[in-house]
Design a protein around this motif. Structure first.
Motif, PDB file in Angstrom:
ATOM      1  N   GLU A  82       0.831  -1.209   0.000  1.00 27.80           N
ATOM      2  CA  GLU A  82       0.000   0.000   0.000  1.00 27.80           C
ATOM      3  C   GLU A  82       0.862   1.254   0.000  1.00 27.80           C
ATOM      4  O   GLU A  82       0.544   2.241  -0.675  1.00 27.80           O
ATOM      5  CB  GLU A  82      -0.952   0.001   1.193  1.00 27.80           C
ATOM      6  CG  GLU A  82      -2.081  -0.998   1.072  1.00 27.80           C
ATOM      7  CD  GLU A  82      -2.993  -0.716  -0.110  1.00 27.80           C
ATOM      8  OE1 GLU A  82      -3.264   0.455  -0.408  1.00 27.80           O
ATOM      9  OE2 GLU A  82      -3.436  -1.700  -0.732  1.00 27.80           O
ATOM     10  N   VAL A  85       2.152   1.749  -3.481  1.00 24.19           N
ATOM     11  CA  VAL A  85       1.103   2.273  -4.355  1.00 24.19           C
ATOM     12  C   VAL A  85       0.913   3.773  -4.109  1.00 24.19           C
ATOM     13  O   VAL A  85       0.757   4.552  -5.056  1.00 24.19           O
ATOM     14  CB  VAL A  85      -0.214   1.501  -4.147  1.00 24.19           C
ATOM     15  CG1 VAL A  85      -1.384   2.205  -4.825  1.00 24.19           C
ATOM     16  CG2 VAL A  85      -0.082   0.084  -4.671  1.00 24.19           C
ATOM     17  N   ARG A  88       3.716   5.647  -5.718  1.00 24.20           N
ATOM     18  CA  ARG A  88       3.473   5.696  -7.158  1.00 24.20           C
ATOM     19  C   ARG A  88       2.427   6.751  -7.507  1.00 24.20           C
ATOM     20  O   ARG A  88       2.595   7.529  -8.442  1.00 24.20           O
ATOM     21  CB  ARG A  88       3.017   4.335  -7.673  1.00 24.20           C
ATOM     22  CG  ARG A  88       2.850   4.344  -9.194  1.00 24.20           C
ATOM     23  CD  ARG A  88       1.765   3.486  -9.717  1.00 24.20           C
ATOM     24  NE  ARG A  88       0.497   3.768  -9.090  1.00 24.20           N
ATOM     25  CZ  ARG A  88      -0.570   3.017  -9.252  1.00 24.20           C
ATOM     26  NH1 ARG A  88      -0.505   1.941  -9.982  1.00 24.20           N
ATOM     27  NH2 ARG A  88      -1.707   3.317  -8.671  1.00 24.20           N
TER      28      ARG A  88
END
Length: 103
Positions: A82, A85, A88
């Motif tokens: 997580e 992510v 990103r």
């Protein structure tokens, strides 16, 4: 992912940055960032592999692996994924913001 190890790594990066006698070029910064990001992704992959291995061993009846070990490993890999992510998403957001800047 141990907090002490992460803190030590951050302190080492801080020391390295403060010891830089000459300014880094864009290519050096890009290469360093790319290497750091690659290492982080490899770490997340390793956590997910360890979690999967522990779950498999537990499913096969290995008495040296407890359910709590499996759940902790699974939660660690989930949190790491997580976080990756989110990093990103922030990078994509920053890229879009840069691309929308007038030149």
């Amino acid at each position: 992912m141990k907090v002490n190890g992460l803190q030590a790594e951050m302190q080492a990066m801080k020391l390295e940055a403060s010891n830089a006698s000459r300014p880094a070029t864009g290519q050096q910064v890009s290469a360093d960032f790319g290497a750091m990001l690659g290492d982080a992704i490899k770490g997340v992959n390793q956590l997910q592999s360890q979690s999967s291995e522990l779950a498999t061993r537990f499913d096969q009846g290995d008495r040296s692996v407890s359910l709590s070990d499996v759940m902790i490993a699974r939660n660690k890999s989930s949190v790491a994924f997580e976080a990756t992510v989110q990093v990103r998403n922030k990078m994509v957001e920053a890229y879009k913001e840069l691309m929308n800047m007038p030149v």
